[in-house]
Design an enzyme around this catalytic site. Structure first.
Site, mmCIF file in Angstrom:
data_model
loop_
_atom_site.group_PDB
_atom_site.id
_atom_site.type_symbol
_atom_site.label_atom_id
_atom_site.label_comp_id
_atom_site.label_asym_id
_atom_site.label_seq_id
_atom_site.Cartn_x
_atom_site.Cartn_y
_atom_site.Cartn_z
ATOM 1 N N ASP A 81 -56.691 -3.908 21.553
ATOM 2 C CA ASP A 81 -56.764 -3.340 20.204
ATOM 3 C C ASP A 81 -58.209 -3.450 19.734
ATOM 4 O OD1 ASP A 81 -57.038 -5.971 19.531
ATOM 5 O OD2 ASP A 81 -55.131 -6.122 18.471
ATOM 6 N N SER A 82 -58.519 -2.784 18.639
ATOM 7 C CA SER A 82 -59.923 -2.608 18.259
ATOM 8 C C SER A 82 -60.589 -3.867 17.716
ATOM 9 C CB SER A 82 -60.021 -1.529 17.193
ATOM 10 O OG SER A 82 -59.447 -2.008 15.981
ATOM 11 N N GLY B 212 -60.071 -4.777 14.702
ATOM 12 C CA GLY B 212 -60.111 -4.575 13.248
ATOM 13 C C GLY B 212 -59.206 -5.544 12.505
ATOM 14 N N ASP C 19 -60.876 0.271 13.087
ATOM 15 C CA ASP C 19 -60.300 0.658 11.795
ATOM 16 C C ASP C 19 -60.382 -0.495 10.807
ATOM 17 O OD1 ASP C 19 -58.462 -0.903 13.280
ATOM 18 O OD2 ASP C 19 -56.794 -0.188 12.073
ATOM 19 N N GLN D 92 -54.149 5.192 9.196
ATOM 20 C CA GLN D 92 -53.971 4.160 8.162
ATOM 21 C C GLN D 92 -53.369 4.798 6.907
ATOM 22 O OE1 GLN D 92 -54.162 0.997 8.182
ATOM 23 N NE2 GLN D 92 -55.317 0.421 10.032
ATOM 24 N N GLY E 148 -51.889 -0.741 10.039
ATOM 25 C CA GLY E 148 -51.742 -1.130 8.645
ATOM 26 C C GLY E 148 -50.361 -1.654 8.377
ATOM 27 N N ASP F 284 -46.346 -3.104 20.299
ATOM 28 C CA ASP F 284 -46.778 -4.432 20.731
ATOM 29 C C ASP F 284 -46.511 -5.364 19.572
ATOM 30 O OD1 ASP F 284 -49.461 -5.494 19.299
ATOM 31 O OD2 ASP F 284 -49.464 -3.314 19.350
ATOM 32 N N CYS G 295 -27.241 -12.180 30.202
ATOM 33 C CA CYS G 295 -28.689 -11.956 30.275
ATOM 34 C C CYS G 295 -29.161 -12.230 31.704
ATOM 35 C CB CYS G 295 -29.418 -12.854 29.290
ATOM 36 S SG CYS G 295 -31.221 -12.659 29.348
ATOM 37 N N CYS H 183 -32.284 -12.690 32.681
ATOM 38 C CA CYS H 183 -33.626 -13.267 32.767
ATOM 39 C C CYS H 183 -33.605 -14.560 33.588
ATOM 40 C CB CYS H 183 -34.214 -13.499 31.368
ATOM 41 S SG CYS H 183 -33.763 -15.058 30.590
ATOM 42 N N CYS I 235 -31.987 -17.572 31.673
ATOM 43 C CA CYS I 235 -30.527 -17.577 31.580
ATOM 44 C C CYS I 235 -29.872 -17.719 32.951
ATOM 45 C CB CYS I 235 -30.035 -16.320 30.881
ATOM 46 S SG CYS I 235 -30.461 -16.313 29.131
ATOM 47 N N HIS J 44 -37.209 -15.632 28.095
ATOM 48 C CA HIS J 44 -35.976 -15.039 27.557
ATOM 49 C C HIS J 44 -36.282 -14.027 26.433
ATOM 50 C CE1 HIS J 44 -31.924 -14.467 26.103
ATOM 51 N NE2 HIS J 44 -32.420 -14.667 24.897
HETATM 52 ZN ZN LIG Z 1 -32.147 -14.703 29.014
#
Ligand SMILES: [Zn+2]
Length: 405
Positions: free
Chosen positions: A90-91, A93, A176, A228, A255, A302, A340, A342, A345, A371
C-alpha cells in the site's frame, strides 16, 4: 491484466483473474497482510498452505525498516521474504497520517483517525496543521515522524512510488491522503482534491520510471489509483469519476465509511469506475463486509483483523467470534470447528489452544492466526465459487444468518 470470468446477475459482483508477474490471483480474493514483510507469527509456507494467494506489505513500515534499498538489493519483496506468489504494497498514506501523528496502531476503518480530524486537520487553504510537530501536509507532500525513533521524514507521491518501485511488489498504490470519517466536508473535499493531484503525480512518476524498474527486476508492476471522499456521496462520486479517468491498472477504494453506508457507497463508486478493471477495498475484512464488497464489485480485500484478533485469542467460527481464553474452553476437547480443514482444527483441540494462550506460548498466535486466516480466505473462495454456481444469495443469507444470530 484483469479478466472477468462471470458476473453476478443485476449486480456489480464478478469472478475474475488478475495476472501478475508472480502468478494469477483468482478474484474475489482476500489478501493477507504482511506489514513488515512477514505475516505475524506465520511462515510463508503456512500462509500458502492455508490457501492465501497474495501478501500485502506496507510501504511506510518497510521504508523505515529495513529500508527499501535493502529489499531492492534482496531482489524484491517476495524474494526477500521467501513468498512465492504475488505481493502488494500500500502507498503508506494511511500510516503516515495515523502513525505519523502518533495516534497508535489500533486504527479501524470505521472509527480510525477521529483524533486526527478533531485535533489537527481542520485546515483550509493554508494547508498548515495544528499538529505541526507531528504531521505537516503541503501541496508537495507530507512530513511525518518515524514510529520507531521519532526521526523526521518527507513523503511525496513521487517518493512513495520510488519506494514501492524499489520494494518491487506486483501491485502498488498511488499516494493518497487519508482523512477521518468525522472530518468536516470542506476538509474532506480539500484532501480529496489533493489526493487527485497526487494520483496524477504518482502515475506520471511511475510511467517515467516503469521501464527502469522493469529492467532492473524483470517485473512489471501494476499501479492502482485510490478513490477517496469519505462518507460524502458527492465527493465519492467526484473522486470515482476523476480517478477512474486516469490510466491506472486498477483501483483501490480507501478512507473510511459509515458502516451503514458501505453498501451504497461501494455500489455507486464501482458503478462509476471502469468496469473492466480490478477494484481493491483497502483495510476492510469483516465477514459481512466481504459479502457487501463482493456484491458491489470489489475484487480483492486486505485487512489485519484476522491475525490481529487471533493474537488476542479471538477466533472466527460460523456462529460468530469466540474468545478461546474463556474458562469454558479449558476442558473442551473438541475442535474450534468440526468441519474446518485448517491445520489448527485438523490437529488441535480448543482446550490445547486455550492453554497456550493462558501460558502465553508463542505457538498460540500461530495456531489462532492459521485458523482465522483460513476462515476468511476460504470464505472469500466460497463466495467466489457461489457466484460461479449462481448461488451467491443463498450462501450470503445462510452464512450471515448463522454468523450474526
Ligand atoms: Zn480451523
Amino acid at each position: 491484466m484483469f479478466k472477468i470470468k462471470k458476473k453476478l446477475k443485476n449486480k456489480l459482483g464478478r469472478v475474475g483473474e488478475f495476472i501478475t508477474p508472480n502468478g494469477i490471483i483468482e478474484t474475489p480474493a482476500f489478501i493477507v497482510v504482511g506489514t513488515k514483510a512477514a505475516v505475524k507469527s506465520l511462515s510463508p509456507e503456512q500462509v500458502g498452505n492455508l490457501g492465501a494467494q497474495a501478501v500485502l506489505g506496507n510501504t511506510y513500515h518497510l521504508y523505515l525498516q529495513p529500508g527499501d534499498d535493502i529489499i531492492k538489493k534482496a531482489g524484491g519483496l517476495n524474494k526477500f521474504m521467501n513468498w512465492n506468489g504475488p505481493t502488494f504494497t500500500d502507498s503508506g498514506g494511511f500510516q503516515v497520517f495515523s502513525l505519523g501523528a502518533g495516534f497508535g496502531s489500533n486504527e479501524n476503518k470505521f472509527e480510525f483517525q477521529k483524533n486526527i480530524s478533531n485535533h489537527s486537520l481542520n485546515i483550509s487553504d493554508k494547508v498548515q496543521s495544528v499538529h505541526t510537530k507531528l504531521v505537516k501536509i503541503n501541496e508537495d507532500g507530507v512530513e511525518f515522524r518515524s514510529c520507531i525513533d521519532g526521526s523526521r521524514h518527507f513523503f511525496t507521491p513521487e517518493k512513495s512510488i520510488e519506494i514501492q518501485n524499489n520494494i518491487g511488489a506486483d501491485i502498488i498504490f498511488a499516494f493518497d491522503e487519508c482523512v477521518s470519517s468525522s472530518a468536516e466536508y470542506n476538509y474532506q473535499k480539500e484532501a480529496m482534491e489533493r489526493t487527485h493531484r497526487w494520483a496524477k503525480r504518482s502515475l506520471n512518476y511511475n510511467n517515467n520510471h516503469r521501464l527502469e524498474v522493469q529492467l532492473s527486476s524483470g517485473n512489471k508492476q501494476a499501479l492502482f489509483g485510490i478513490v477517496q471522499g469519505g462518507k460524502f456521496e458527492d465527493l465519492r462520486k467526484k473522486s470515482a469519476k476523476i480517478i477512474g479517468k486516469m490510466d491506472f491498472d486498477g483501483f483501490g477504494i480507501g478512507g473510511s465509511f459509515s458502516k451503514e453506508g458501505l453498501d451504497k457507497t461501494l455500489h455507486f463508486v464501482n458503478d462509476l469506475l471502469p468496469k473492466e478493471k480490478i477494484k481493491h477495498l483497502l483495510g476492510i475484512g469483516e465477514p459481512s463486509d466481504l459479502f457487501i464488497g463482493i456484491e458491489n464489485g470489489i475484487d480483492s480485500f486486505d485487512c489485519v483483523s484476522p491475525t490481529r484478533i487471533a493474537r488476542t485469542g479471538m477466533l472466527y467460527t460460523k456462529h460468530g467470534r469466540i474468545n478461546i481464553i474463556k474458562v469454558k474452553y479449558s476442558r473442551d476437547f473438541s475442535k474450534i470447528e468440526d468441519d474446518c480443514k485448517c491445520y489448527t482444527c485438523e490437529n488441535y483441540t480448543k482446550a490445547y489452544l486455550s492453554h497456550l494462550f493462558r501460558a502465553q506460548e508463542m505457538f498460540a498466535s500461530t495456531l489462532a492466526s492459521i485458523h482465522n486466516l483460513y476462515f476468511i480466505v476460504n470464505l472469500v473462495k466460497n463466495i467466489r465459487q457461489s457466484i460461479l454456481d449462481e448461488k451467491f444469495y443463498e450462501l450470503k443469507e445462510e452464512f450471515l444468518k448463522k454468523y450474526y444470530e
